[in-house]
Design a protein around this motif. Structure first.
Motif, PDB file in Angstrom:
ATOM      1  N   LEU A 191       0.815  -1.217   0.000  1.00 14.03           N
ATOM      2  CA  LEU A 191       0.000   0.000   0.000  1.00 14.03           C
ATOM      3  C   LEU A 191       0.850   1.269   0.000  1.00 14.03           C
ATOM      4  O   LEU A 191       0.432   2.298  -0.517  1.00 14.03           O
ATOM      5  CB  LEU A 191      -0.908   0.033   1.226  1.00 14.03           C
ATOM      6  N   ILE A 192       2.003   1.195   0.604  1.00 18.84           N
ATOM      7  CA  ILE A 192       2.872   2.369   0.748  1.00 18.84           C
ATOM      8  C   ILE A 192       3.984   2.278  -0.287  1.00 18.84           C
ATOM      9  O   ILE A 192       4.835   1.389  -0.212  1.00 18.84           O
ATOM     10  CB  ILE A 192       3.467   2.426   2.165  1.00 18.84           C
ATOM     11  N   PRO A 193       3.994   3.213  -1.242  1.00 14.79           N
ATOM     12  CA  PRO A 193       5.055   3.159  -2.253  1.00 14.79           C
ATOM     13  C   PRO A 193       6.388   3.596  -1.650  1.00 14.79           C
ATOM     14  O   PRO A 193       6.436   4.397  -0.711  1.00 14.79           O
ATOM     15  CB  PRO A 193       4.582   4.153  -3.308  1.00 14.79           C
ATOM     16  N   ASN A 194       7.450   3.065  -2.176  1.00 14.98           N
ATOM     17  CA  ASN A 194       8.783   3.473  -1.739  1.00 14.98           C
ATOM     18  C   ASN A 194       9.076   4.858  -2.295  1.00 14.98           C
ATOM     19  O   ASN A 194       8.929   5.097  -3.492  1.00 14.98           O
ATOM     20  CB  ASN A 194       9.845   2.483  -2.240  1.00 14.98           C
ATOM     21  N   PRO A 195       9.463   5.787  -1.443  1.00 15.91           N
ATOM     22  CA  PRO A 195       9.725   7.140  -1.933  1.00 15.91           C
ATOM     23  C   PRO A 195      10.973   7.181  -2.817  1.00 15.91           C
ATOM     24  O   PRO A 195      11.961   6.496  -2.565  1.00 15.91           O
ATOM     25  CB  PRO A 195       9.917   7.954  -0.665  1.00 15.91           C
TER      26      PRO A 195
END
Length: 78
Positions: free
Chosen positions: A8-12
């Motif tokens: 759900l959380i993309p890698n910045p």
């Protein structure tokens, strides 16, 4: 369990991190400026209030002490 929602959380990206860091630094800077300005205004208010109270005290010291007239009789033991 912690990796369960990692999709759900993309890698910045590095560019995004730089933008975020710049935003954080800018936000902190303006917060510091705002706090210092508020403190400067408080100090100015405090100084003005203290000066006004000193003037009032000097004025009161020159006034007639009416309350002292009532207390004189008690100090003599009457």
């Amino acid at each position: 369990m912690p990796n369960q929602f990692s999709w759900l959380i993309p890698n910045p990206q590095p560019q995004e991190l730089e933008i975020l860091q710049a935003y954080i630094v800018t936000h902190d800077f303006y917060r510091e400026v705002k706090e210092r300005e508020a403190f400067r205004q408080y100090c100015q208010w405090y100084r003005e209030t203290a000066d006004r109270h000193r003037q009032e005290l000097e004025k009161m010291r020159g006034d007639v002490n009416v309350f002292g007239w009532f207390c004189r009789g008690r100090s003599r033991g009457y």
